[in-house]
Design a protein around this motif. Structure first.
Motif, short mmCIF file in Angstrom:
data_model
loop_
_atom_site.label_atom_id
_atom_site.label_comp_id
_atom_site.label_asym_id
_atom_site.label_seq_id
_atom_site.Cartn_x
_atom_site.Cartn_y
_atom_site.Cartn_z
N UNK A 138 8.58 -7.22 -13.21
CA UNK A 138 9.72 -6.42 -12.79
C UNK A 138 10.09 -5.34 -13.80
N UNK A 139 10.13 -5.67 -15.08
CA UNK A 139 10.59 -4.69 -16.08
C UNK A 139 9.63 -3.51 -16.20
N UNK A 140 8.36 -3.73 -15.98
CA UNK A 140 7.42 -2.61 -16.01
C UNK A 140 7.55 -1.77 -14.74
N UNK A 141 7.82 -2.42 -13.61
CA UNK A 141 7.97 -1.70 -12.35
C UNK A 141 9.15 -0.74 -12.42
N UNK A 142 10.31 -1.21 -12.93
CA UNK A 142 11.48 -0.32 -12.96
C UNK A 142 11.32 0.80 -13.99
N UNK A 143 10.35 0.66 -14.88
CA UNK A 143 10.02 1.75 -15.80
C UNK A 143 9.01 2.72 -15.19
N UNK A 144 8.68 2.47 -13.91
CA UNK A 144 7.73 3.29 -13.15
C UNK A 144 6.35 3.33 -13.79
N UNK A 145 5.94 2.22 -14.42
CA UNK A 145 4.58 2.13 -14.93
C UNK A 145 3.63 1.85 -13.77
N UNK A 146 2.44 2.44 -13.76
CA UNK A 146 1.53 2.27 -12.62
C UNK A 146 1.17 0.81 -12.38
N UNK A 147 1.17 0.42 -11.11
CA UNK A 147 0.81 -0.95 -10.73
C UNK A 147 0.30 -0.93 -9.29
N UNK A 148 -0.43 -1.97 -8.95
CA UNK A 148 -0.92 -2.14 -7.58
C UNK A 148 -0.52 -3.52 -7.08
N UNK A 149 -0.52 -3.68 -5.77
CA UNK A 149 -0.12 -4.95 -5.17
C UNK A 149 -0.86 -5.13 -3.86
N UNK A 150 -0.71 -6.30 -3.25
CA UNK A 150 -1.28 -6.58 -1.94
C UNK A 150 -0.15 -6.90 -0.97
N UNK A 151 -0.19 -6.27 0.19
CA UNK A 151 0.71 -6.62 1.30
C UNK A 151 -0.14 -7.39 2.30
N UNK A 152 0.11 -8.69 2.42
CA UNK A 152 -0.70 -9.55 3.28
C UNK A 152 0.10 -9.96 4.51
N UNK A 153 -0.49 -9.78 5.68
CA UNK A 153 0.16 -10.15 6.93
C UNK A 153 -0.93 -10.33 7.98
N UNK A 154 -0.83 -11.35 8.83
CA UNK A 154 -1.84 -11.54 9.87
C UNK A 154 -1.96 -10.35 10.82
N UNK A 155 -0.88 -9.60 10.97
CA UNK A 155 -0.89 -8.41 11.83
C UNK A 155 -1.10 -7.17 10.96
N UNK A 156 -2.22 -6.49 11.16
CA UNK A 156 -2.55 -5.35 10.31
C UNK A 156 -1.51 -4.24 10.43
N UNK A 157 -0.99 -4.03 11.64
CA UNK A 157 0.02 -2.99 11.82
C UNK A 157 1.28 -3.26 11.02
N UNK A 158 1.70 -4.52 10.97
CA UNK A 158 2.88 -4.88 10.18
C UNK A 158 2.61 -4.70 8.70
N UNK A 159 1.41 -5.06 8.25
CA UNK A 159 1.03 -4.86 6.85
C UNK A 159 1.06 -3.37 6.50
N UNK A 160 0.56 -2.54 7.40
CA UNK A 160 0.56 -1.10 7.16
C UNK A 160 1.98 -0.55 7.08
N UNK A 161 2.88 -1.07 7.92
CA UNK A 161 4.28 -0.62 7.90
C UNK A 161 4.92 -0.91 6.56
N UNK A 162 4.74 -2.12 6.05
CA UNK A 162 5.32 -2.49 4.77
C UNK A 162 4.69 -1.70 3.63
N UNK A 163 3.37 -1.54 3.69
CA UNK A 163 2.68 -0.77 2.64
C UNK A 163 3.18 0.66 2.59
N UNK A 164 3.41 1.26 3.75
CA UNK A 164 3.93 2.64 3.79
C UNK A 164 5.32 2.71 3.19
N UNK A 165 6.13 1.66 3.40
CA UNK A 165 7.50 1.66 2.90
C UNK A 165 7.56 1.57 1.38
N UNK A 166 6.58 0.89 0.77
CA UNK A 166 6.65 0.67 -0.69
C UNK A 166 5.63 1.50 -1.48
#
Length: 331
Positions: A138-166
């Motif tokens: 968390x502390x690195x994220x709020x400092x806007x340091x580069x990071x990557x993550x995974x959005x996992x969801x059985x529905x690809x469209x829902x995963x894409x929606x969340x990924x677009x939001x973040x």
């Protein structure tokens, strides 16, 4: 711009709310304590992320209905063992949109993953539940340091929606349909981080810590595959990526908790000193129960649970692991 609700005003909930705001969304944080809500509405969260100024598009409320009003995505970021009670208290707030779990644990007593609790208590179909998991301190994220993550969801469209939001200039989300793998990785890595912290607290070096991480990854993969996960998930961000960050960083609560144990402190003493939740401490016994129910060998998790819940000393944990019968590495 869309609205996103975040339930939980702790470190990671607030950090992820910052990501969502930077991604162009209006964010409403639900928090239980009025004083924390007042802080957030003044643009700060001094309790969890001092010296961090929140984006203006973040607001807070103690009213669950107000938080979710108009939200396309609802993010849950509360301690894993309090999720069931919180869902009951919030009422019918998850009736629409995609529900995102930031929680990393397995429920005590039921051995249910967080998505299973959300589905059971919140009445949310699994295809509307996503998990965000990766090396995201968390502390690195709020400092806007580069990071990557995974959005996992059985529905690809829902995963894409969340990924677009973040998605932001510093936060890169990948998508996956392996919800089980992302959850298992997120839960198990906390327990392995306790073990690595214990080793560091004892003054042991990088060979020891690297060995624990590698064998911990094997335990994570075995358990995940037994539960139906894709083994490839554990070679990615939600597996080894999150494992490395949580095991090695002094910003990791589980790592820091383990260091205290390795220095000879009791669980109660470390809890008094840190004053924050280390999910691995609460979840290690339920993860062990889950592994035993599926016939999965998890010696590191077993020894961490013995140390935390049965009073086994850290030197005895090390001895127990090193004295196990030899076998092929990939057996």
């Amino acid at each position: 711009m869309s609205k996103v609700a975040v339930f939980g005003g702790g470190s990671w909930g607030t950090a992820f709310a910052t990501v969502l705001a930077d991604g162009g969304n209006d964010v409403s944080i639900w928090a239980r304590r009025p004083e924390l809500v007042a802080q957030i509405n003044r643009g700060r969260n001094e309790d969890y992320l001092p010296d961090h100024e929140l984006p203006q598009s973040i607001s807070a409320t103690t009213d669950p209905a107000e938080a979710v009003d108009g939200a396309e995505v609802v993010v849950l970021s509360v301690p894993s063992q309090s999720l069931r009670d919180n869902l009951g208290a919030w009422g019918d707030v998850l009736s629409q949109g995609v529900v995102v779990s930031l929680m990393k644990g397995v429920e005590l007593g039921t051995t249910k993953r967080m998505s299973e609790v959300i589905s059971e208590v919140g009445g949310v179909p699994t295809e509307r539940i996503a998990v965000v998991s990766g090396p995201n301190l968390a502390r690195e994220i709020v400092q806007r340091q580069p990071a990557a993550t995974v959005v996992a969801c059985p529905d690809q469209g829902a995963a894409d929606l969340v990924a677009a939001a973040c998605a932001t200039s510093y936060f890169r989300p990948y998508t996956s349909t392996d919800l089980v793998g992302a959850e298992v990785g997120g839960a198990v890595k906390n327990v392995i981080a306790l073990a690595v912290g214990m080793a560091e607290g004892m003054g042991l070096g990088d060979n020891t810590k690297s060995s624990i991480i590698t064998r911990g990854l094997a335990e994570m993969t075995r358990l995940g595959v037994a539960l139906g996960a894709d083994a490839r998930t554990f070679a990615g961000l939600a597996g080894v990526g999150d494992l490395i960050a949580t095991c090695m960083s002094p910003l990791s609560r589980n790592h820091s908790f383990g260091v205290g144990l390795g220095r000879g402190m009791s669980v109660a003493e470390v809890q008094e000193h840190t004053r924050q939740t280390a999910e691995g401490v609460k979840s290690c016994s339920s993860i062990l129960d889950l592994a035993r129910a599926h016939g999965v060998d998890v010696p590191i998790i077993e020894q961490v649970s013995a140390c935390v819940h049965e009073g086994t000393s850290v030197p005895d944990v090390v001895h127990a692991l090193l004295s196990r019968a030899r076998k092929p590495e990939t057996d």
